[in-house]
Write an enzyme that holds these catalytic residues in place. Structure first.
Site, PDB file in Angstrom:
ATOM      1  N   ARG A 132     -27.574  82.506 -11.872  1.00  0.00           N
ATOM      2  CA  ARG A 132     -27.350  81.278 -12.633  1.00  0.00           C
ATOM      3  C   ARG A 132     -28.114  80.099 -12.049  1.00  0.00           C
ATOM      4  NH1 ARG A 132     -22.890  77.814 -11.145  1.00  0.00           N
ATOM      5  NH2 ARG A 132     -22.106  77.776 -13.275  1.00  0.00           N
TER       6      ARG A 132
ATOM      7  N   ASP B 115     -31.794  75.822   0.010  1.00  0.00           N
ATOM      8  CA  ASP B 115     -32.227  77.211  -0.207  1.00  0.00           C
ATOM      9  C   ASP B 115     -33.701  77.363   0.120  1.00  0.00           C
ATOM     10  OD1 ASP B 115     -30.129  78.779  -2.450  1.00  0.00           O
ATOM     11  OD2 ASP B 115     -29.918  76.632  -2.108  1.00  0.00           O
TER      12      ASP B 115
ATOM     13  N   SER C 257     -28.524  64.598  -2.712  1.00  0.00           N
ATOM     14  CA  SER C 257     -29.524  65.417  -2.046  1.00  0.00           C
ATOM     15  C   SER C 257     -28.871  66.720  -1.603  1.00  0.00           C
ATOM     16  CB  SER C 257     -30.120  64.647  -0.864  1.00  0.00           C
ATOM     17  OG  SER C 257     -31.205  65.349  -0.284  1.00  0.00           O
ATOM     18  N   GLN C 258     -29.452  67.355  -0.580  1.00  0.00           N
ATOM     19  CA  GLN C 258     -28.870  68.532   0.048  1.00  0.00           C
ATOM     20  C   GLN C 258     -29.203  68.480   1.523  1.00  0.00           C
ATOM     21  OE1 GLN C 258     -29.598  72.404  -2.000  1.00  0.00           O
ATOM     22  NE2 GLN C 258     -27.377  72.371  -2.260  1.00  0.00           N
TER      23      GLN C 258
ATOM     24  N   GLY D 158     -23.842  71.694   0.521  1.00  0.00           N
ATOM     25  CA  GLY D 158     -24.257  73.061   0.244  1.00  0.00           C
ATOM     26  C   GLY D 158     -23.156  74.085   0.425  1.00  0.00           C
TER      27      GLY D 158
ATOM     28  N   ASP E  19     -20.142  75.029  -0.834  1.00  0.00           N
ATOM     29  CA  ASP E  19     -19.141  74.896  -1.884  1.00  0.00           C
ATOM     30  C   ASP E  19     -18.670  76.297  -2.318  1.00  0.00           C
ATOM     31  OD1 ASP E  19     -21.807  75.200  -2.745  1.00  0.00           O
ATOM     32  OD2 ASP E  19     -21.457  74.220  -4.646  1.00  0.00           O
TER      33      ASP E  19
ATOM     34  N   GLU F  69     -26.407  86.930  -2.761  1.00  0.00           N
ATOM     35  CA  GLU F  69     -26.355  85.610  -2.135  1.00  0.00           C
ATOM     36  C   GLU F  69     -25.433  85.583  -0.924  1.00  0.00           C
ATOM     37  OE1 GLU F  69     -24.669  82.468  -4.443  1.00  0.00           O
ATOM     38  OE2 GLU F  69     -22.915  83.612  -5.057  1.00  0.00           O
TER      39      GLU F  69
END
Length: 559
Positions: free
Chosen positions: A131, A139, A185-186, A332, A334, A512
């Protein structure tokens, strides 16, 4: 429906199923196979192309996380590229221009736009998989490591160039290139990505080209750094940073009828002793007076369908929970219970991970400044790193426990939640030798038969025990190598790699996340993203890096 829309819909179905043609072929051959690292690596070699996207491909524009038709947004200040002009006819995609030039996050809010859409990027990039059909901030660091290890230097450099484009035209490195991410952001891995590309001898034709690229990147990384220096990202008066999203209410990417927020409410109702005040009473269909009240105390039910649907058992979530929920997504991680239940208090903490990353960012920038002959700049960056290091040691190091821990700056206390990010200071070079030895002695808190678990708390969330993820396993392994704990690093890398091999032998895909208790892909999540998405970009990259470390790879680069 015209032919282009049929093509797009077919792609949408494929993405929803989480299968690429390569994965389907591999799955049909691997269901009864024995674990074989060579087969895993062969799959990774092929999968980069399956996971690559560009603005000229129709399937790159699909977003399964929202229910609206695909849209592509261009920066206000650029001329429409030739490659984009035919997308409306070929893909049924509506091309729009952002309403104004963006200088920083929050200059354009997602609610100001007609509908959510993809943000234009000039170069091809690799997506995670399933998705997640866009280029993500953190990532991409692990993907870039894998691309460089797999001699896909042009693709790796193009991805970093895309981040430069994001900083120039969208204000910062984004969570991902979708309009609903224009507010956050990340984790800041930009300089680490830059080093991975710059320090690879095959990334540039000559030294002049490499220097010119670094000059441009240095200026843009300096701008991106300012995102983390904004008042919103300050962790009180600690001198440290926190995660924070500039948007309000539930996140719009949950518009695909996700039950997440309702699941959270039901869990809190069922566990009242663990509810830190995240619930407020509410009607399923609030009247006019309650709509006004909810806008101040929860979210805007008239402006967001996600907000309207986020109700269960006569309750809604508080405004403070949504602030924490959004901050958690910038982190990140979550979801876990690391920052209270469902990490709903993320914005109240100075995290070990973020501040370790920013320390390394500052050290990287000092290094770049020296390479570019900017001695005064280098001194400024070194002073920033020194100041952050002092704050990390003051607030995040817990001498009695011998760990680095997240700090709740609202209640002025260290978290007692054991989390694998306590190893980030090794990767970042924050820890002293004595501190590193204490951290290494506690590996058993996280080490399981299949690698490192995220925590030692089985909350049912995907970023807690018993689940292990490629990025945190790699950062721990690389940190252990940096502090000369080579045996530990090799052992952990071997365990996690074997989990990937077993999963691939079972179903012909790379996932993942993994169940590191059982060392396979048996993942059962209570709430949040309950699937185990295939692809998968960062697992590909980490597997290749771990293969180098354990001797299965052919390229001897450093962590």
């Amino acid at each position: 429906m015209n032919i282009s829309r049929l093509v797009l819909t077919g792609t949408l179905v494929t993405l929803c199923l989480g299968r690429t043609s390569a994965a389907q072929d591999a799955a049909s051959q691997a269901t009864s196979a024995a674990p074989d690292p060579a087969a895993t690596i062969a799959y990774i070699h092929k999968s980069w192309d399956e996971l690559s996207r560009s603005m000229t491909d129709c399937h790159s524009l699909v977003d399964v996380k929202v229910t609206t038709n695909p849209m592509l947004y261009l920066p206000a200040e650029i001329v429409m590229p030739d490659a984009v002009k035919g997308l409306t006819t070929e893909c049924g995609v509506k091309v729009m221009t952002l309403p104004k030039r963006i200088m920083k996050l929050g200059d354009v809010m997602p609610g100001q736009l007609m509908a959510p859409g993809l943000l234009y990027l000039p170069n091809k990039y690799v997506v995670p998989g399933g998705r997640f059909n866009e280029m993500y901030g953190w990532d991409s660091y692990f993907i870039v490591l894998g691309l460089v290890a797999d001699h896909r230097e042009e693709l790796a450099r193009g991805m970093v160039d895309n981040f430069f484009f994001e900083i120039e035209h969208y204000g910062a490195v984004l969570n991902a290139n979708r309009t609903y991410f224009l507010t956050r952001s990340q984790p800041p891995f930009l300089t680490s990505m830059m080093r991975a590309v710059y320090e690879d001898s095959l990334s540039f034709q000559n030294k002049a080209a490499a220097r010119a690229w670094l000059e441009r990147g240095y200026a843009l990384a300096s701008k991106d750094y300012e995102t983390w220096m904004r008042p919103e990202h300050k962790a009180g008066t600690t001198g440290l940073a926190r995660y924070f999203d500039l948007g309000e209410g539930p996140v719009p990417e949950m518009a695909d009828d996700s039950p997440y927020y309702s699941d959270v409410i039901r869990w809190l109702v069922a566990h009242p002793a663990q509810n830190p005040g995240f619930l407020i009473k509410s009607q399923e269909k609030p009247d006019a007076n309650e709509v006004v009240r909810l806008k101040k105390t929860s979210c805007d039910v008239t402006g967001s369908q996600v907000c309207m649907k986020a109700e269960a058992d006569g309750f809604r979530l508080t405004r403070d929970f949504y602030e924490g929920d959004r901050a958690m997504r910038e982190s990140g991680f979550d979801t876990s219970f690391r920052f209270e239940v469902f990490s709903g208090a993320t914005h109240h903490y100075a995290p070990v991970c973020l501040n370790s990353l920013l320390f390394r960012y500052e050290r990287d920038m000092a290094h770049f400044a020296h390479l570019l002959g900017r001695v005064d700049d280098a001194h400024v960056w070194e002073a920033r790193a020194k100041k952050r290091l002092a704050a990390i040691q003051q607030y995040l190091w817990v001498p009695k426990q011998g760990v680095f821990a997240d700090y709740d700056f609202t209640r002025r206390r260290a978290s007692t939640y054991a989390y694998v990010t306590s190893l980030y200071p090794l990767w970042a070079g924050v820890a002293t030798r004595e501190q590193a030895m204490q951290i290494e002695s506690k590996l058993n808190l996280f080490e399981r038969p299949g690698g490192l678990a995220m925590s030692n708390t089985a909350s049912g969330m995907q970023w807690d025990e018993p689940f292990g993820w490629a990025p945190t396993n790699w950062l721990a392994v690389a940190g252990l190598v940096a502090y000369q704990f080579k045996d530990d690093a090799t052992r952990v890398a071997g365990k996690f790699s074997q989990s990937v091999d077993r999963g691939f032998a079972k179903d012909g895909t790379i996932r993942e996340k993994y169940n590191v208790e059982t060392g396979d892909t048996d993942v059962k999540v209570t709430a949040g993203y309950k699937t185990n998405v295939i692809g998968f970009g960062w697992t590909n990259g980490v597997y290749l890096k771990m293969a180098e470390l354990t001797g299965a790879g052919s390229k001897g680069s450093q962590p």
